[in-house]
Every structure is written in C-alpha cells, then in structure tokens.
Design a protein around this motif. Structure first.
Motif, PDB file in Angstrom:
ATOM      1  N   ARG A  47      46.914  45.915  51.683  1.00 46.27           N
ATOM      2  CA  ARG A  47      46.829  46.432  53.053  1.00 46.27           C
ATOM      3  C   ARG A  47      47.132  45.332  54.078  1.00 46.27           C
ATOM      4  O   ARG A  47      47.867  45.555  55.046  1.00 46.27           O
ATOM      5  CB  ARG A  47      45.439  47.010  53.301  1.00 46.27           C
ATOM      6  N   LEU A  48      46.585  44.133  53.867  1.00 40.92           N
ATOM      7  CA  LEU A  48      46.817  43.047  54.826  1.00 40.92           C
ATOM      8  C   LEU A  48      48.266  42.570  54.801  1.00 40.92           C
ATOM      9  O   LEU A  48      48.813  42.213  55.840  1.00 40.92           O
ATOM     10  CB  LEU A  48      45.853  41.890  54.556  1.00 40.92           C
ATOM     11  N   ARG A  49      48.895  42.579  53.622  1.00 44.62           N
ATOM     12  CA  ARG A  49      50.327  42.234  53.561  1.00 44.62           C
ATOM     13  C   ARG A  49      51.153  43.250  54.332  1.00 44.62           C
ATOM     14  O   ARG A  49      52.121  42.896  55.007  1.00 44.62           O
ATOM     15  CB  ARG A  49      50.783  42.154  52.114  1.00 44.62           C
ATOM     16  N   ALA A  50      50.781  44.539  54.237  1.00 43.81           N
ATOM     17  CA  ALA A  50      51.492  45.583  54.971  1.00 43.81           C
ATOM     18  C   ALA A  50      51.341  45.399  56.477  1.00 43.81           C
ATOM     19  O   ALA A  50      52.228  45.782  57.246  1.00 43.81           O
ATOM     20  CB  ALA A  50      50.979  46.963  54.552  1.00 43.81           C
ATOM     21  N   LEU A  51      50.237  44.789  56.902  1.00 44.08           N
ATOM     22  CA  LEU A  51      50.020  44.518  58.330  1.00 44.08           C
ATOM     23  C   LEU A  51      50.694  43.229  58.788  1.00 44.08           C
ATOM     24  O   LEU A  51      50.637  42.881  59.958  1.00 44.08           O
ATOM     25  CB  LEU A  51      48.520  44.444  58.622  1.00 44.08           C
ATOM     26  N   GLY A  52      51.309  42.485  57.856  1.00 44.17           N
ATOM     27  CA  GLY A  52      52.068  41.293  58.226  1.00 44.17           C
ATOM     28  C   GLY A  52      51.338  39.974  58.051  1.00 44.17           C
ATOM     29  O   GLY A  52      51.815  38.939  58.517  1.00 44.17           O
ATOM     30  N   TYR A  53      50.189  39.972  57.409  1.00 49.14           N
ATOM     31  CA  TYR A  53      49.462  38.724  57.181  1.00 49.14           C
ATOM     32  C   TYR A  53      49.979  38.021  55.937  1.00 49.14           C
ATOM     33  O   TYR A  53      50.412  38.661  54.992  1.00 49.14           O
ATOM     34  CB  TYR A  53      47.967  39.002  56.967  1.00 49.14           C
ATOM     35  N   ALA A  54      49.921  36.698  55.948  1.00 48.77           N
ATOM     36  CA  ALA A  54      50.180  35.897  54.739  1.00 48.77           C
ATOM     37  C   ALA A  54      48.860  35.874  53.965  1.00 48.77           C
ATOM     38  O   ALA A  54      47.837  35.450  54.495  1.00 48.77           O
ATOM     39  CB  ALA A  54      50.597  34.482  55.109  1.00 48.77           C
ATOM     40  N   VAL A  55      48.862  36.353  52.714  1.00 49.73           N
ATOM     41  CA  VAL A  55      47.633  36.550  51.961  1.00 49.73           C
ATOM     42  C   VAL A  55      47.679  35.758  50.672  1.00 49.73           C
ATOM     43  O   VAL A  55      48.715  35.706  49.994  1.00 49.73           O
ATOM     44  CB  VAL A  55      47.437  38.050  51.640  1.00 49.73           C
ATOM     45  N   GLY A  91      26.199  25.272  56.123  1.00 52.79           N
ATOM     46  CA  GLY A  91      26.129  26.668  56.546  1.00 52.79           C
ATOM     47  C   GLY A  91      26.591  26.904  57.969  1.00 52.79           C
ATOM     48  O   GLY A  91      26.391  27.970  58.525  1.00 52.79           O
ATOM     49  N   ALA A  92      27.198  25.921  58.592  1.00 52.28           N
ATOM     50  CA  ALA A  92      27.599  26.042  59.981  1.00 52.28           C
ATOM     51  C   ALA A  92      28.755  27.027  60.124  1.00 52.28           C
ATOM     52  O   ALA A  92      29.628  27.105  59.273  1.00 52.28           O
ATOM     53  CB  ALA A  92      28.024  24.679  60.523  1.00 52.28           C
ATOM     54  N   PRO A  93      28.759  27.840  61.199  1.00 54.06           N
ATOM     55  CA  PRO A  93      29.871  28.758  61.416  1.00 54.06           C
ATOM     56  C   PRO A  93      31.183  28.005  61.516  1.00 54.06           C
ATOM     57  O   PRO A  93      31.268  26.949  62.128  1.00 54.06           O
ATOM     58  CB  PRO A  93      29.527  29.423  62.751  1.00 54.06           C
ATOM     59  N   GLY A  94      32.204  28.537  60.894  1.00 49.59           N
ATOM     60  CA  GLY A  94      33.509  27.908  60.927  1.00 49.59           C
ATOM     61  C   GLY A  94      33.710  26.907  59.803  1.00 49.59           C
ATOM     62  O   GLY A  94      34.805  26.460  59.566  1.00 49.59           O
ATOM     63  N   ASN A  95      32.636  26.551  59.109  1.00 48.82           N
ATOM     64  CA  ASN A  95      32.751  25.608  57.998  1.00 48.82           C
ATOM     65  C   ASN A  95      32.759  26.412  56.698  1.00 48.82           C
ATOM     66  O   ASN A  95      31.772  26.472  55.985  1.00 48.82           O
ATOM     67  CB  ASN A  95      31.589  24.612  58.017  1.00 48.82           C
ATOM     68  N   THR A  96      33.888  27.032  56.375  1.00 52.39           N
ATOM     69  CA  THR A  96      33.974  27.915  55.219  1.00 52.39           C
ATOM     70  C   THR A  96      34.487  27.208  53.985  1.00 52.39           C
ATOM     71  O   THR A  96      34.441  27.775  52.908  1.00 52.39           O
ATOM     72  CB  THR A  96      34.920  29.093  55.514  1.00 52.39           C
ATOM     73  N   GLY A  97      34.993  26.012  54.141  1.00 50.80           N
ATOM     74  CA  GLY A  97      35.573  25.311  53.011  1.00 50.80           C
ATOM     75  C   GLY A  97      37.047  25.618  52.825  1.00 50.80           C
ATOM     76  O   GLY A  97      37.691  25.067  51.954  1.00 50.80           O
ATOM     77  N   PHE A  98      37.599  26.505  53.628  1.00 51.95           N
ATOM     78  CA  PHE A  98      39.007  26.857  53.561  1.00 51.95           C
ATOM     79  C   PHE A  98      39.721  26.290  54.782  1.00 51.95           C
ATOM     80  O   PHE A  98      39.168  26.270  55.869  1.00 51.95           O
ATOM     81  CB  PHE A  98      39.198  28.378  53.535  1.00 51.95           C
ATOM     82  N   PRO A  99      40.980  25.850  54.614  1.00 52.53           N
ATOM     83  CA  PRO A  99      41.718  25.320  55.766  1.00 52.53           C
ATOM     84  C   PRO A  99      42.069  26.429  56.760  1.00 52.53           C
ATOM     85  O   PRO A  99      42.198  27.589  56.385  1.00 52.53           O
ATOM     86  CB  PRO A  99      42.977  24.734  55.133  1.00 52.53           C
ATOM     87  N   ASP A 100      42.200  26.046  58.016  1.00 48.86           N
ATOM     88  CA  ASP A 100      42.588  27.000  59.057  1.00 48.86           C
ATOM     89  C   ASP A 100      44.102  26.897  59.244  1.00 48.86           C
ATOM     90  O   ASP A 100      44.590  26.314  60.195  1.00 48.86           O
ATOM     91  CB  ASP A 100      41.852  26.675  60.353  1.00 48.86           C
ATOM     92  N   ASP A 101      44.856  27.469  58.292  1.00 54.84           N
ATOM     93  CA  ASP A 101      46.304  27.328  58.283  1.00 54.84           C
ATOM     94  C   ASP A 101      47.048  28.643  58.496  1.00 54.84           C
ATOM     95  O   ASP A 101      48.245  28.719  58.275  1.00 54.84           O
ATOM     96  CB  ASP A 101      46.761  26.679  56.977  1.00 54.84           C
ATOM     97  N   GLY A 102      46.349  29.682  58.928  1.00 57.80           N
ATOM     98  CA  GLY A 102      47.005  30.962  59.190  1.00 57.80           C
ATOM     99  C   GLY A 102      47.141  31.852  57.966  1.00 57.80           C
ATOM    100  O   GLY A 102      47.698  32.940  58.060  1.00 57.80           O
ATOM    101  N   VAL A 103      46.641  31.402  56.817  1.00 53.60           N
ATOM    102  CA  VAL A 103      46.704  32.198  55.594  1.00 53.60           C
ATOM    103  C   VAL A 103      45.357  32.886  55.400  1.00 53.60           C
ATOM    104  O   VAL A 103      44.301  32.255  55.498  1.00 53.60           O
ATOM    105  CB  VAL A 103      47.019  31.309  54.369  1.00 53.60           C
ATOM    106  N   VAL A 104      45.391  34.191  55.145  1.00 50.29           N
ATOM    107  CA  VAL A 104      44.173  34.945  54.869  1.00 50.29           C
ATOM    108  C   VAL A 104      43.858  34.783  53.386  1.00 50.29           C
ATOM    109  O   VAL A 104      44.704  35.067  52.539  1.00 50.29           O
ATOM    110  CB  VAL A 104      44.354  36.432  55.241  1.00 50.29           C
TER     111      VAL A 104
END
Length: 116
Positions: A103-111, A28-41
C-alpha cells in the motif's frame, strides 16, 4: 589521603561531568528510533515487550500530528486490525508487513522491510 574522592553520594546527582564520548540521548526519547531519517519508510515485525504478540511497526512516515493519525487509521482499516501511534511510529497488531508495504509503495513511498 590526598587523592581520595567520593565514590558514591546521594547529594548533588552526578559526581563528574558526563563523558563527552557518549551521546546524551535517552533510549526512549521521541525521535530516537534507531533508524536513520533518510526518507525511507521502514516496516518492522516486533514482539519485544509485548508478551509474545507480533506487531507491525512502521517508522519513517513523513506525516506528523493529525495527518499521521489519519494515515495510521487508513493502514489499520487496510489490515483489519487495531493499532496505535507511538513516538512518531505506527504500530499495527499482527504481522501485516507485506500488505502495508504494498500500500505504501502504491502511495509513492520508498519502503524497506527491516528486521525479522
């Protein structure tokens, strides 16, 4: 008995050092979401621990602090639903994955739509 050792004790915490092969992070630690931190939302539909209610969870947004709160507020207004920010992830009540992703794709995020 020369090779005897305590199996359980209430004194002093752990009896042995932590296993070096196991990670020291807590689930349950913050930042430990199980998802990689690779810039993809990643946008996940989740209902675990919520009494069967569906929640859209958005992981990997680069904003932090007040900027993340503002982004969460914008997405909640877009969906017409309530929600919150927990451990760096935005939670929106209901299944709004497609609308949020558009909406996030329209803002330029990789989703990516992740999970079920």
């Amino acid at each position: 008995m020369r090779n005897s050792r305590p199996v359980y004790s209430t004194e002093g915490g752990r009896l042995k050092d932590a296993d070096p092969r196991r990670p020291a992070s807590r689930p349950g630690a913050p930042g430990n979401t199980g998802f990689p931190d690779d810039g993809v939302v990643r946008i996940v539909r989740d209902r675990s621990g919520r009494g069967g209610k569906v929640v859209t969870v958005i992981h990997g947004l680069p904003e932090r602090g007040a900027a993340l709160d503002a982004r969460a507020s914008e997405l909640r207004r877009l969906c017409g639903a309530g929600g919150t920010v927990k451990d760096g992830a935005v939670e929106i009540q209901g299944d709004h994955r497609e609308r949020v992703a558009e909406r996030l794709r329209a803002l330029g995020y990789a989703v990516k739509l992740a999970g079920g």
